[in-house]
Design a protein around this motif. Structure first.
Motif, short mmCIF file in Angstrom:
data_model
loop_
_atom_site.label_atom_id
_atom_site.label_comp_id
_atom_site.label_asym_id
_atom_site.label_seq_id
_atom_site.Cartn_x
_atom_site.Cartn_y
_atom_site.Cartn_z
N LEU A 16 2.57 -1.96 4.72
CA LEU A 16 2.80 -0.34 4.77
C LEU A 16 3.79 -0.92 6.12
CD1 LEU A 16 2.73 2.99 5.36
CD2 LEU A 16 0.77 1.68 7.78
N ILE A 17 5.15 -0.64 5.96
CA ILE A 17 6.88 -0.97 6.14
C ILE A 17 6.64 0.54 7.63
CG2 ILE A 17 8.80 -1.24 6.44
CD1 ILE A 17 8.22 -1.58 3.20
N ASP A 18 6.82 1.78 7.16
CA ASP A 18 7.18 2.19 8.31
C ASP A 18 6.02 3.83 8.07
OD1 ASP A 18 8.24 3.20 10.41
OD2 ASP A 18 10.20 3.97 9.20
N VAL A 19 5.73 4.32 9.17
CA VAL A 19 5.58 6.25 8.45
C VAL A 19 6.51 7.18 9.42
CG1 VAL A 19 3.80 7.95 8.93
CG2 VAL A 19 3.06 4.98 8.69
N ASP A 20 6.66 7.80 8.38
CA ASP A 20 7.75 9.17 9.06
C ASP A 20 6.96 10.14 9.49
OD1 ASP A 20 8.94 11.08 9.69
OD2 ASP A 20 9.93 10.92 7.84
N TYR A 21 6.24 9.62 10.95
CA TYR A 21 4.83 11.02 11.48
C TYR A 21 5.48 12.14 11.45
CZ TYR A 21 3.10 6.70 12.96
OH TYR A 21 2.50 5.56 13.03
N LYS A 22 6.46 12.77 11.44
CA LYS A 22 7.04 14.09 11.25
C LYS A 22 6.30 14.50 9.67
CE LYS A 22 10.77 15.82 13.51
NZ LYS A 22 12.18 16.66 13.54
N THR A 23 6.85 13.94 8.69
CA THR A 23 6.33 14.26 7.48
C THR A 23 4.77 13.70 6.80
OG1 THR A 23 7.31 12.88 6.31
CG2 THR A 23 8.14 14.93 6.80
N MET A 24 4.24 12.72 8.03
CA MET A 24 3.22 11.41 8.03
C MET A 24 3.42 11.03 6.20
SD MET A 24 1.74 12.01 11.01
CE MET A 24 0.59 10.39 9.48
N LYS A 25 4.58 10.83 5.70
CA LYS A 25 4.81 10.21 5.04
C LYS A 25 5.39 8.50 4.65
CE LYS A 25 8.26 9.87 0.83
NZ LYS A 25 6.73 9.83 -0.39
N ILE A 30 5.37 -3.28 -2.36
CA ILE A 30 4.53 -3.26 -3.00
C ILE A 30 5.77 -4.62 -3.27
CG2 ILE A 30 3.41 -3.06 -4.86
CD1 ILE A 30 3.79 0.12 -4.03
N LYS A 31 4.55 -5.82 -3.84
CA LYS A 31 4.90 -6.95 -4.61
C LYS A 31 4.02 -6.89 -5.68
CE LYS A 31 6.03 -11.90 -3.89
NZ LYS A 31 6.10 -12.68 -3.16
N VAL A 32 4.57 -7.49 -6.95
CA VAL A 32 3.74 -7.76 -8.41
C VAL A 32 3.96 -9.21 -8.97
CG1 VAL A 32 2.65 -6.92 -10.36
CG2 VAL A 32 3.63 -5.08 -8.58
N SER A 33 2.98 -9.89 -8.93
CA SER A 33 3.69 -11.39 -9.36
C SER A 33 2.44 -11.42 -10.85
CB SER A 33 2.81 -11.72 -8.65
OG SER A 33 3.47 -12.12 -7.12
N HIS A 34 3.14 -11.72 -11.77
CA HIS A 34 2.64 -12.06 -13.04
C HIS A 34 1.92 -13.65 -12.97
CE1 HIS A 34 2.76 -13.10 -17.73
NE2 HIS A 34 1.64 -12.56 -17.45
N VAL A 35 0.24 -13.21 -13.18
CA VAL A 35 -0.07 -15.26 -12.47
C VAL A 35 0.74 -15.86 -14.50
CG1 VAL A 35 -2.39 -15.90 -12.69
CG2 VAL A 35 -1.92 -13.22 -11.92
N GLN A 36 0.04 -14.98 -14.77
CA GLN A 36 0.52 -16.97 -16.54
C GLN A 36 2.09 -16.90 -16.17
OE1 GLN A 36 -1.37 -14.01 -16.86
NE2 GLN A 36 -3.40 -14.54 -17.05
N VAL A 43 8.81 -3.35 -4.71
CA VAL A 43 8.98 -2.11 -5.61
C VAL A 43 8.66 -1.56 -4.53
CG1 VAL A 43 9.38 -2.30 -7.51
CG2 VAL A 43 7.51 -1.89 -7.03
N THR A 44 8.78 -0.31 -3.85
CA THR A 44 8.57 0.51 -2.71
C THR A 44 7.79 2.03 -3.37
OG1 THR A 44 10.84 2.38 -2.87
CG2 THR A 44 10.54 0.18 -0.84
N ASP A 45 7.52 2.05 -4.32
CA ASP A 45 6.88 3.15 -5.51
C ASP A 45 6.07 2.22 -6.43
OD1 ASP A 45 6.49 4.96 -7.48
OD2 ASP A 45 6.97 6.15 -5.92
N LEU A 46 4.24 3.01 -6.41
CA LEU A 46 3.02 2.74 -7.26
C LEU A 46 4.14 3.01 -8.20
CD1 LEU A 46 -0.02 0.84 -6.95
CD2 LEU A 46 -0.02 3.34 -6.91
N ASP A 47 4.85 3.88 -8.81
CA ASP A 47 5.17 3.87 -10.72
C ASP A 47 6.05 3.37 -10.64
OD1 ASP A 47 3.81 6.24 -10.71
OD2 ASP A 47 4.83 7.54 -10.13
N ASP A 48 6.70 2.42 -9.81
CA ASP A 48 7.78 1.28 -10.93
C ASP A 48 6.63 -0.07 -10.91
OD1 ASP A 48 9.77 2.97 -10.13
OD2 ASP A 48 10.11 2.43 -8.14
#
Length: 59
Positions: A16-25, A30-36, A43-48
């Motif tokens: 978690l990097i930051d929270v916009d306390y107005k919108t609670m966003k 997110i760091k994804v490593s391929h083990v093999q 990235v900053t989005d789970l879809d990515d």
């Protein structure tokens, strides 16, 4: 039955990097490593993150 099994593993780290306390966003890093392989992405989005994993699996 398929005797040949392919395993593809990923390590996913979410910070978690930051929270916009107005919108609670929440802003995530997110760091994804391929083990093999040596591929990894930050990235900053789970879809990515999921799209990266799909690309690796489909190679």
């Amino acid at each position: 039955m398929n005797d040949h099994q392919t395993i593809t593993s990923f390590v996913v780290r979410c910070a978690l990097i930051d929270v916009d306390y107005k919108t609670m966003k929440k802003q995530w890093r997110i760091k994804v490593s391929h083990v093999q392989g040596e591929d990894e992405v930050v990235v900053t989005d789970l879809d990515d993150a999921v799209e990266f994993m799909k690309r690796v699996i489909e190679e």
